[in-house]
Design an enzyme around this catalytic site. Structure first.
Site, PDB file in Angstrom:
ATOM      1  N   GLY A  46       0.831  -1.191   0.000  1.00  0.00           N
ATOM      2  CA  GLY A  46       0.000   0.000   0.000  1.00  0.00           C
ATOM      3  C   GLY A  46       0.869   1.247   0.000  1.00  0.00           C
ATOM      4  O   GLY A  46       2.007   1.215   0.477  1.00  0.00           O
ATOM      5  N   GLN A  51       2.891   9.998   1.072  1.00  0.00           N
ATOM      6  CA  GLN A  51       4.231   9.431   1.203  1.00  0.00           C
ATOM      7  C   GLN A  51       5.149   9.812   0.049  1.00  0.00           C
ATOM      8  O   GLN A  51       6.363   9.703   0.174  1.00  0.00           O
ATOM      9  CB  GLN A  51       4.143   7.905   1.292  1.00  0.00           C
ATOM     10  CG  GLN A  51       3.501   7.424   2.590  1.00  0.00           C
ATOM     11  CD  GLN A  51       3.358   5.915   2.579  1.00  0.00           C
ATOM     12  OE1 GLN A  51       2.390   5.400   2.058  1.00  0.00           O
ATOM     13  NE2 GLN A  51       4.313   5.207   3.137  1.00  0.00           N
ATOM     14  N   CYS A  91       5.773  -0.017   7.395  1.00  0.00           N
ATOM     15  CA  CYS A  91       5.406   1.132   6.553  1.00  0.00           C
ATOM     16  C   CYS A  91       6.617   1.505   5.714  1.00  0.00           C
ATOM     17  O   CYS A  91       7.736   1.534   6.219  1.00  0.00           O
ATOM     18  CB  CYS A  91       4.999   2.301   7.447  1.00  0.00           C
ATOM     19  SG  CYS A  91       4.561   3.777   6.536  1.00  0.00           S
ATOM     20  N   LEU A  92       6.387   1.808   4.444  1.00  0.00           N
ATOM     21  CA  LEU A  92       7.494   2.200   3.575  1.00  0.00           C
ATOM     22  C   LEU A  92       8.142   3.499   4.061  1.00  0.00           C
ATOM     23  O   LEU A  92       9.293   3.773   3.732  1.00  0.00           O
ATOM     24  CB  LEU A  92       7.004   2.366   2.130  1.00  0.00           C
ATOM     25  CG  LEU A  92       6.506   1.074   1.464  1.00  0.00           C
ATOM     26  CD1 LEU A  92       5.917   1.371   0.092  1.00  0.00           C
ATOM     27  CD2 LEU A  92       7.623   0.042   1.366  1.00  0.00           C
ATOM     28  N   HIS A 133      -4.591   1.827   7.493  1.00  0.00           N
ATOM     29  CA  HIS A 133      -3.209   2.341   7.579  1.00  0.00           C
ATOM     30  C   HIS A 133      -2.986   3.445   6.536  1.00  0.00           C
ATOM     31  O   HIS A 133      -2.466   4.510   6.854  1.00  0.00           O
ATOM     32  CB  HIS A 133      -2.234   1.163   7.376  1.00  0.00           C
ATOM     33  CG  HIS A 133      -0.790   1.537   7.327  1.00  0.00           C
ATOM     34  ND1 HIS A 133       0.131   1.091   8.244  1.00  0.00           N
ATOM     35  CD2 HIS A 133      -0.084   2.310   6.450  1.00  0.00           C
ATOM     36  CE1 HIS A 133       1.328   1.582   7.935  1.00  0.00           C
ATOM     37  NE2 HIS A 133       1.228   2.316   6.840  1.00  0.00           N
ATOM     38  N   GLU A 134      -3.406   3.176   5.289  1.00  0.00           N
ATOM     39  CA  GLU A 134      -3.189   4.168   4.220  1.00  0.00           C
ATOM     40  C   GLU A 134      -4.048   5.413   4.435  1.00  0.00           C
ATOM     41  O   GLU A 134      -3.624   6.533   4.137  1.00  0.00           O
ATOM     42  CB  GLU A 134      -3.477   3.564   2.836  1.00  0.00           C
ATOM     43  CG  GLU A 134      -2.667   2.332   2.462  1.00  0.00           C
ATOM     44  CD  GLU A 134      -1.176   2.466   2.689  1.00  0.00           C
ATOM     45  OE1 GLU A 134      -0.646   3.592   2.567  1.00  0.00           O
ATOM     46  OE2 GLU A 134      -0.545   1.450   3.024  1.00  0.00           O
ATOM     47  N   HIS A 137      -2.430   7.840   6.640  1.00  0.00           N
ATOM     48  CA  HIS A 137      -1.395   8.645   5.973  1.00  0.00           C
ATOM     49  C   HIS A 137      -1.975   9.942   5.406  1.00  0.00           C
ATOM     50  O   HIS A 137      -1.365  10.997   5.529  1.00  0.00           O
ATOM     51  CB  HIS A 137      -0.766   7.863   4.814  1.00  0.00           C
ATOM     52  CG  HIS A 137       0.356   6.960   5.223  1.00  0.00           C
ATOM     53  ND1 HIS A 137       1.482   7.402   5.881  1.00  0.00           N
ATOM     54  CD2 HIS A 137       0.525   5.628   5.055  1.00  0.00           C
ATOM     55  CE1 HIS A 137       2.305   6.377   6.085  1.00  0.00           C
ATOM     56  NE2 HIS A 137       1.746   5.279   5.598  1.00  0.00           N
TER      57      HIS A 137
HETATM   58 NI    NI Z   1       2.554   3.346   5.554  1.00  0.00          NI
END
Ligand code: NI
Length: 180
Positions: A46, A51, A91-92, A133-134, A137
């Site tokens: 995701g 991000q 998380c990225l 989660h997304e 963000h």
């Molecule tokens: Ni994330």
């Protein structure tokens, strides 16, 4: 398509509350395609526009094993939540760190697709977790916000140290040694 740079915690830009998408045009499609490419390359399941420093309410997800079933959620809203699940999340934007977060186990989400068409979808298990989660963000929130401040501070210091080491390595003069 192009791979975009993913912002990393504690970059203050990750704290931006994203604006609704109002134009479903070629520029938006370019962002979506870049985000998908960036997510697949990372690799991740995701990615939120926040991000990649695009502050619009847009997330992309693909939880399929074959990485060929992208889900694009634009202006997403959670209509209902049910149950609770605890999942080890990563998380990225917080590379190399995983910790358990509690979230609703089932949600119903309403969103628009890349052409602006409204749809609703029931999500459970990992997909439900990923959507929540997304969606955090795009509200400027990260999964580490659910941890204790002590843990969060430890993660921040670890990532900053790694970033400094990377930068030092990149700027160090190259040393060549030859065994003769
Ligand atoms: Ni994330």
């Amino acid at each position: 398509m192009a791979i975009r740079t993913i912002l990393e915690f504690p970059d203050p830009r990750l704290r931006t509350r994203a604006q609704p998408v109002t134009r479903f045009d070629a520029d938006l499609h370019r962002v979506i395609d870049d985000m998908l490419e960036t997510m697949y390359a990372a690799p991740g399941i995701g990615l939120a526009a926040t991000q990649v420093d695009v502050h619009q309410r847009l997330v992309v997800i693909d939880i399929s094993d074959d990485r060929n079933d992208p889900l694009v959620l634009i202006n997403p809203e959670i209509l209902s939540r049910e149950g609770e699940t605890a999942t080890e999340e990563g998380c990225l934007s917080v590379p190399g760190y995983f910790d358990e977060v509690k979230r609703a186990s089932k949600i119903r989400v309403r969103a628009q697709d890349r052409d602006g068409k409204v749809f609703e979808r029931d999500c459970e298990e990992i997909l439900a977790v990923c959507v929540q989660h997304e969606m955090d963000h795009i509200d400027g929130k990260l999964f580490v916000d659910y941890l204790s401040s002590l843990k969060r501070e430890r993660v921040r210091k670890k990532l900053e140290k790694e970033r400094k080491e990377r930068a030092a390595r990149a700027s160090a003069p190259e040393r060549r040694r030859s065994a003769l």
